[in-house]
Design an enzyme around this catalytic site. Sequence first.
Site, PDB file in Angstrom:
ATOM      1  N   GLY A   1     -26.765 109.653  51.876  1.00 58.57           N
ATOM      2  CA  GLY A   1     -27.188 109.729  50.370  1.00 58.57           C
ATOM      3  C   GLY A   1     -26.330 110.928  49.640  1.00 58.57           C
ATOM      4  O   GLY A   1     -24.976 110.916  49.931  1.00 58.57           O
TER       5      GLY A   1
ATOM      6  N   GLU B   1     -35.563 118.142  51.994  1.00 57.84           N
ATOM      7  CA  GLU B   1     -35.774 116.678  51.884  1.00 57.84           C
ATOM      8  C   GLU B   1     -37.384 116.451  51.854  1.00 57.84           C
ATOM      9  O   GLU B   1     -37.621 115.370  51.864  1.00 57.84           O
ATOM     10  CB  GLU B   1     -35.165 116.017  53.212  1.00 57.84           C
ATOM     11  CG  GLU B   1     -33.352 116.053  53.232  1.00 57.84           C
ATOM     12  CD  GLU B   1     -32.713 115.474  51.876  1.00 57.84           C
ATOM     13  OE1 GLU B   1     -33.229 114.760  50.874  1.00 57.84           O
ATOM     14  OE2 GLU B   1     -31.645 115.574  51.759  1.00 57.84           O
TER      15      GLU B   1
HETATM   16  N1  PCA Z   1     -30.339 112.956  51.332  1.00 53.40           N
HETATM   17  C1  PCA Z   1     -30.518 112.556  52.469  1.00 53.40           C
HETATM   18  C2  PCA Z   1     -31.173 111.568  52.199  1.00 53.40           C
HETATM   19  C3  PCA Z   1     -31.296 110.864  51.007  1.00 53.40           C
HETATM   20  C4  PCA Z   1     -30.537 111.719  50.184  1.00 53.40           C
HETATM   21  O1  PCA Z   1     -30.144 111.923  49.138  1.00 53.40           O
HETATM   22  C5  PCA Z   1     -28.970 112.003  52.803  1.00 53.40           C
HETATM   23  O2  PCA Z   1     -27.909 112.145  52.147  1.00 53.40           O
HETATM   24  O3  PCA Z   1     -28.741 111.301  53.928  1.00 53.40           O
END
Ligand code: PCA
Length: 155
Positions: free
Chosen positions: A8, A82
Amino acid sequence: MTWVFVYGTLKKGQPNNYRMFDSNNGKAEYLGSAFTTQKYPLVIATEFNIPFLLNIPGQGHRVHGEIYKVDDQMLKFLDDFESVPTLYQRMVVQLEVKEWVGKTEGEEMLSPGSITEVSVYTTTTYEPDWPSLPCYESYDSEGAHGLKYNKEENL
Ligand code: PCA
């Protein structure tokens, strides 16, 4: 050291990638890119347009992302960032390697096509309508979906 698969906003070119290269957060090294061997729904949800990989194997697409090697300090930072375990949960996912650049001495070298298991921030606790949202194969905050990520401060 732990390997983390990001799909992400932590990917290269995405809004939170710089956080992995802020030495105050610890250390991260890009090792390569990969796809999940199974399909998962990668959706964009909430008013902040946050990407989530839902833990529903078999639905959606094989999700594309990047593998990083992180030290314990960076892993702790990422878990806090997160909001593990409330917003995301860290679990292990099986991946097929696409590209490998990791060359650290003593590091496992993986060739394209090889299978590995890596930690990923997924979510098992989601709103009832999230599984029916559009699914993406490869996340891009600036994609044609128009759902630009807008929570740079807290997530
Ligand atoms: N950050 C984490 C999980 C989703 C996000 O935006 C990622 O990039 O894997």
